[in-house]
Design a protein around this motif. Sequence first.
Motif, PDB file in Angstrom:
ATOM      1  N   LEU A   1       0.713  -1.132   0.141  1.00  0.00           N
ATOM      2  CA  LEU A   1       0.157   0.073  -0.264  1.00  0.00           C
ATOM      3  C   LEU A   1       0.652   1.093   0.025  1.00  0.00           C
ATOM      4  N   ALA A   2       0.287   2.266  -0.664  1.00  0.00           N
ATOM      5  CA  ALA A   2       1.490   3.472  -0.426  1.00  0.00           C
ATOM      6  C   ALA A   2       0.007   4.554   0.348  1.00  0.00           C
ATOM      7  N   THR A   3       0.481   5.724   0.862  1.00  0.00           N
ATOM      8  CA  THR A   3      -0.624   6.346   1.569  1.00  0.00           C
ATOM      9  C   THR A   3      -0.602   7.407   0.903  1.00  0.00           C
ATOM     10  N   PRO A   4      -1.226   7.686   0.917  1.00  0.00           N
ATOM     11  CA  PRO A   4      -1.283   9.617   0.237  1.00  0.00           C
ATOM     12  C   PRO A   4      -2.103  10.679   0.913  1.00  0.00           C
ATOM     13  N   SER A   5      -0.267  11.610   0.712  1.00  0.00           N
ATOM     14  CA  SER A   5      -0.497  12.953   1.980  1.00  0.00           C
ATOM     15  C   SER A   5      -1.577  13.247   2.094  1.00  0.00           C
ATOM     16  N   ALA A   6      -2.969  13.673   0.296  1.00  0.00           N
ATOM     17  CA  ALA A   6      -3.478  14.384   0.898  1.00  0.00           C
ATOM     18  C   ALA A   6      -4.841  14.374   1.309  1.00  0.00           C
ATOM     19  N   GLY A   7      -4.589  13.045   1.146  1.00  0.00           N
ATOM     20  CA  GLY A   7      -6.154  11.644   1.263  1.00  0.00           C
ATOM     21  C   GLY A   7      -5.982  11.285   3.354  1.00  0.00           C
ATOM     22  N   VAL A   8      -5.212  11.756   3.548  1.00  0.00           N
ATOM     23  CA  VAL A   8      -5.217  11.197   5.107  1.00  0.00           C
ATOM     24  C   VAL A   8      -4.995  12.754   5.328  1.00  0.00           C
ATOM     25  N   ALA A   9      -4.854  13.599   4.656  1.00  0.00           N
ATOM     26  CA  ALA A   9      -4.681  15.242   5.324  1.00  0.00           C
ATOM     27  C   ALA A   9      -6.781  15.325   5.628  1.00  0.00           C
ATOM     28  N   ALA A  10      -7.073  14.806   4.308  1.00  0.00           N
ATOM     29  CA  ALA A  10      -8.560  14.882   4.469  1.00  0.00           C
ATOM     30  C   ALA A  10      -9.095  14.474   5.631  1.00  0.00           C
ATOM     31  N   SER A  11      -9.160  13.407   5.391  1.00  0.00           N
ATOM     32  CA  SER A  11      -9.571  12.875   7.349  1.00  0.00           C
ATOM     33  C   SER A  11      -9.109  12.659   8.278  1.00  0.00           C
ATOM     34  N   LEU A  12      -8.002  13.928   8.070  1.00  0.00           N
ATOM     35  CA  LEU A  12      -7.728  14.458   9.144  1.00  0.00           C
ATOM     36  C   LEU A  12      -8.494  15.723   9.964  1.00  0.00           C
ATOM     37  N   GLY A  13      -9.145  16.232   8.632  1.00  0.00           N
ATOM     38  CA  GLY A  13      -9.736  17.346   8.863  1.00  0.00           C
ATOM     39  C   GLY A  13      -8.963  18.449   8.291  1.00  0.00           C
ATOM     40  N   TYR A  14      -7.355  18.073   7.330  1.00  0.00           N
ATOM     41  CA  TYR A  14      -6.500  19.140   6.927  1.00  0.00           C
ATOM     42  C   TYR A  14      -6.354  19.439   5.533  1.00  0.00           C
ATOM     43  N   GLU A  15      -6.101  20.597   4.487  1.00  0.00           N
ATOM     44  CA  GLU A  15      -5.684  21.055   3.860  1.00  0.00           C
ATOM     45  C   GLU A  15      -4.745  20.307   3.287  1.00  0.00           C
ATOM     46  N   ASP A  16      -4.874  19.442   2.387  1.00  0.00           N
ATOM     47  CA  ASP A  16      -3.201  19.226   1.440  1.00  0.00           C
ATOM     48  C   ASP A  16      -2.031  20.120   2.097  1.00  0.00           C
ATOM     49  N   GLY A  17      -1.103  19.023   2.255  1.00  0.00           N
ATOM     50  CA  GLY A  17       0.272  19.737   2.687  1.00  0.00           C
ATOM     51  C   GLY A  17      -0.343  21.022   3.924  1.00  0.00           C
ATOM     52  N   ARG A  18      -1.001  20.400   4.526  1.00  0.00           N
ATOM     53  CA  ARG A  18      -1.393  21.528   6.678  1.00  0.00           C
ATOM     54  C   ARG A  18      -1.358  20.861   7.249  1.00  0.00           C
ATOM     55  N   THR A  19      -0.890  19.288   7.337  1.00  0.00           N
ATOM     56  CA  THR A  19      -1.407  18.483   8.805  1.00  0.00           C
ATOM     57  C   THR A  19       0.158  18.472   9.021  1.00  0.00           C
ATOM     58  N   PRO A  20       0.104  18.805  10.468  1.00  0.00           N
ATOM     59  CA  PRO A  20       1.566  18.464  11.235  1.00  0.00           C
ATOM     60  C   PRO A  20       1.583  17.550  11.346  1.00  0.00           C
ATOM     61  N   PRO A  21       2.995  17.259  11.494  1.00  0.00           N
ATOM     62  CA  PRO A  21       3.911  15.901  10.993  1.00  0.00           C
ATOM     63  C   PRO A  21       3.564  14.930  11.691  1.00  0.00           C
ATOM     64  N   ASP A  22       3.628  15.107  13.613  1.00  0.00           N
ATOM     65  CA  ASP A  22       2.546  14.611  14.376  1.00  0.00           C
ATOM     66  C   ASP A  22       1.595  13.927  14.070  1.00  0.00           C
ATOM     67  N   GLU A  23       0.676  14.223  13.814  1.00  0.00           N
ATOM     68  CA  GLU A  23      -0.931  13.586  13.037  1.00  0.00           C
ATOM     69  C   GLU A  23      -0.221  12.771  12.365  1.00  0.00           C
ATOM     70  N   MET A  24       0.015  12.913  11.060  1.00  0.00           N
ATOM     71  CA  MET A  24       0.803  12.724   9.795  1.00  0.00           C
ATOM     72  C   MET A  24       1.991  10.899  10.332  1.00  0.00           C
ATOM     73  N   PHE A  25       1.705  10.931  10.848  1.00  0.00           N
ATOM     74  CA  PHE A  25       3.556  10.077  11.301  1.00  0.00           C
ATOM     75  C   PHE A  25       2.520   8.802  12.070  1.00  0.00           C
ATOM     76  N   ALA A  26       1.357   9.432  13.371  1.00  0.00           N
ATOM     77  CA  ALA A  26       0.627   9.020  13.611  1.00  0.00           C
ATOM     78  C   ALA A  26      -0.696   8.008  12.892  1.00  0.00           C
ATOM     79  N   ALA A  27      -1.147   8.724  11.604  1.00  0.00           N
ATOM     80  CA  ALA A  27      -2.271   8.035  10.755  1.00  0.00           C
ATOM     81  C   ALA A  27      -0.929   6.817  10.091  1.00  0.00           C
ATOM     82  N   ILE A  28      -0.159   7.337   9.717  1.00  0.00           N
ATOM     83  CA  ILE A  28       0.670   6.416   9.075  1.00  0.00           C
ATOM     84  C   ILE A  28       1.217   4.860  10.033  1.00  0.00           C
ATOM     85  N   ALA A  29       0.892   4.954  10.907  1.00  0.00           N
ATOM     86  CA  ALA A  29       1.645   4.696  11.817  1.00  0.00           C
ATOM     87  C   ALA A  29      -0.104   3.231  12.512  1.00  0.00           C
TER      88      ALA A  29
END
Length: 252
Positions: A40-68
């Motif tokens: 699988l390959a996570t999409p930054s924009a898709g993860v951002a939307a799922s967390l309530g952020y615009e693409d490119g605006r996800t805080p790193p800690d939240e992005m890495f937590a979602a990946i985990a």
Amino acid sequence: MTAAAALRALHHGPGLPLVLPGPWDAAGAKVFADAGFPALATPSAGVAASLGYEDGRTPPDEMFAAIARIVRAVDIPVSADVEAGYGLSAKELVGRLAEAGAVGCNLEDTDHATGALRDAQEQAEWLARVRAEAGGELVINARIDTYLRGVADPAEAVRRGRMYAAAGADCVYPITAPPEQLAYLAGAIGLPVNAVVLPDGPGPRALGDLGAARVTFGPGLQHRAMAALAGIAQGLREELGTQEQGTQEQRG
């Protein structure tokens, strides 16, 4: 064979193109894994939307937590889109990816501070530092943003791709490159090429026939899922409206 080695090997066949669905959460990741996809390959924009952020605006800690969370949900290799690296040092980035359990990553050559292309030599040196920190335990997909930034000449994509290959990238991703150029880019750069499925463009099999060794979807699958959910929501509202109208008529 390590998970990173297994993911790397998938880029070279058999069975190309390697099609990597892009889960934006753990539940979706499990659906794709259960369907039989090998990675699988996570999409930054898709993860951002799922967390309530615009693409490119996800805080790193939240992005890495979602990946985990996505990694924990499946037993197949996961590559993570970590945009331009969030300003982390190579050591910090490799450590955060390892902590999350990702065995691959996208790294793009857009400078998020300016929105412009990063100097190719600087990007290559950055990729080389990431490779040195990770050794063979990370599959690096080097995104080339020339087409995205209005540089239509494939020569610049090739120049950057060759530099990134020399720096240790496993795959290059000339995002939004014209599909008819994929075979040329792959041959000229000398690495597997990642292509993205766009709404009005060729599908995964056709992109493979045109020269892509790896196919991803960006936020496309998340958009399709949200459209389906919007249809469900509209159906519920229509059903409730019918019930409310019937109740009012009975009272009348």
